[in-house]
Write an enzyme that holds these catalytic residues in place. Sequence first.
Site, PDB file in Angstrom:
ATOM      1  N   LYS A  81      -7.141  -8.628  -8.599  1.00 12.68           N
ATOM      2  CA  LYS A  81      -8.298  -8.751  -7.737  1.00 12.68           C
ATOM      3  C   LYS A  81      -9.395  -7.761  -8.141  1.00 12.68           C
ATOM      4  CE  LYS A  81      -8.862  -8.931  -2.925  1.00 12.68           C
ATOM      5  NZ  LYS A  81      -8.388  -8.812  -1.567  1.00 12.68           N
TER       6      LYS A  81
ATOM      7  N   LYS B  69     -12.433  -1.962  -5.584  1.00 14.19           N
ATOM      8  CA  LYS B  69     -13.175  -0.695  -5.607  1.00 14.19           C
ATOM      9  C   LYS B  69     -12.380   0.382  -6.300  1.00 14.19           C
ATOM     10  CE  LYS B  69     -14.275  -1.834  -0.881  1.00 14.19           C
ATOM     11  NZ  LYS B  69     -14.205  -1.556   0.522  1.00 14.19           N
TER      12      LYS B  69
ATOM     13  N   LYS C  56       0.823  -1.220   0.000  1.00 13.75           N
ATOM     14  CA  LYS C  56       0.000   0.000   0.000  1.00 13.75           C
ATOM     15  C   LYS C  56       0.850   1.260   0.000  1.00 13.75           C
ATOM     16  CE  LYS C  56      -4.432  -1.492   1.787  1.00 13.75           C
ATOM     17  NZ  LYS C  56      -5.432  -1.345   2.843  1.00 13.75           N
TER      18      LYS C  56
END
Length: 333
Positions: free
Chosen positions: A196, A199, A113
Amino acid sequence: MINKRVLSGIQPTGNLHLGNYLGAIKNFVSMQNDYECYYMLADLHAITVKTEPKVLRENILNTAASFLAAGLDTKKNVIFCQSNVSSHTHLSWILNCIARVGWLNRMTQFKEKAGSNKEKASVGLYTYPILMSADILIYKATHVPVGDDQKQHLELCRDIATKFNNDYDNNYFILPEPIIPKFVSRVMSLRDGTKKMSKSDESDLSRINLTDTKDQIIQKIKKAKTDNDPIDEKIFDEKSKRYEAQNLIKIYSNLNSETPDKVLNNFNGKTFSDFKKYLSDLLIEKISPISEKIKKYRSDDKELINLLTIGSEKANNNAEKTMLEIKKIVGLV
Ligand code: TRP
């Protein structure tokens, strides 16, 4: 006596999609009859990455509405916002003093991240797994349903609990066990079977949102990437590399609660353009009722917030008891 208590959480960071539903919420629903369940909106985790207040509020309410619309019952479970139960952050501090810097440095999700810009990441993003450990331990949860990406964080939670027990009070914390969903824990992007479903993917065609209309579902499945080969039993062979095909079969299998092998048998020899019609029908059957209910819950935000407040009170009652015990064990007066 505690026998089986579940805690899990989802970050309210955007509209929920099929990956969240199949990877998490559908399992939450199936556990509500067998376990005492705490389901949490991890709103404090959501602000580890800067979020506009208005957007955050919408995300929290949409996620809450999605939980309820998917079938989580506020009478059977404790459904609440993390930020409304201050013991989570209180315990988190104590656990900050238990966990070692070296342990956090091994967390792969932080590395992913934060990317190349580690120095500019928030400290919250770095210590996020400690807050997650507090979420779990404050309720002495025995089981934690998590996707692949959270397994390492759960291991960390067990390490922290073990060190707390060793340092202060043997056997105080129960070591929580992960529950990994049976069929798929990972739904992949409809545009790229190696990524994956997310969102944050730029293309809305890459995912089915729980709020999509029937027409949107049909269009997205029509446009979903596949290959030209028919369905056969070798799709899941490592060498086949038919990632998009695998994904669509797994989605069908999970939605219909049957094994991927069974789906392959039933559709053996069919082309993907045929299969897609069945898949969109099944998606519409399972997802459209949820999206209708999300709208209904969102039409009365006051009532929705009221339900969350009731959940937070129940959570608070329990969490405060644990916090008092922990303060005493640690020597705080
Ligand atoms: N970190 C989890 C995620 O991003 C959300 C989460 C927060 C969680 N606290 C938790 C999951 C406790 C399980 C248990 O998906």
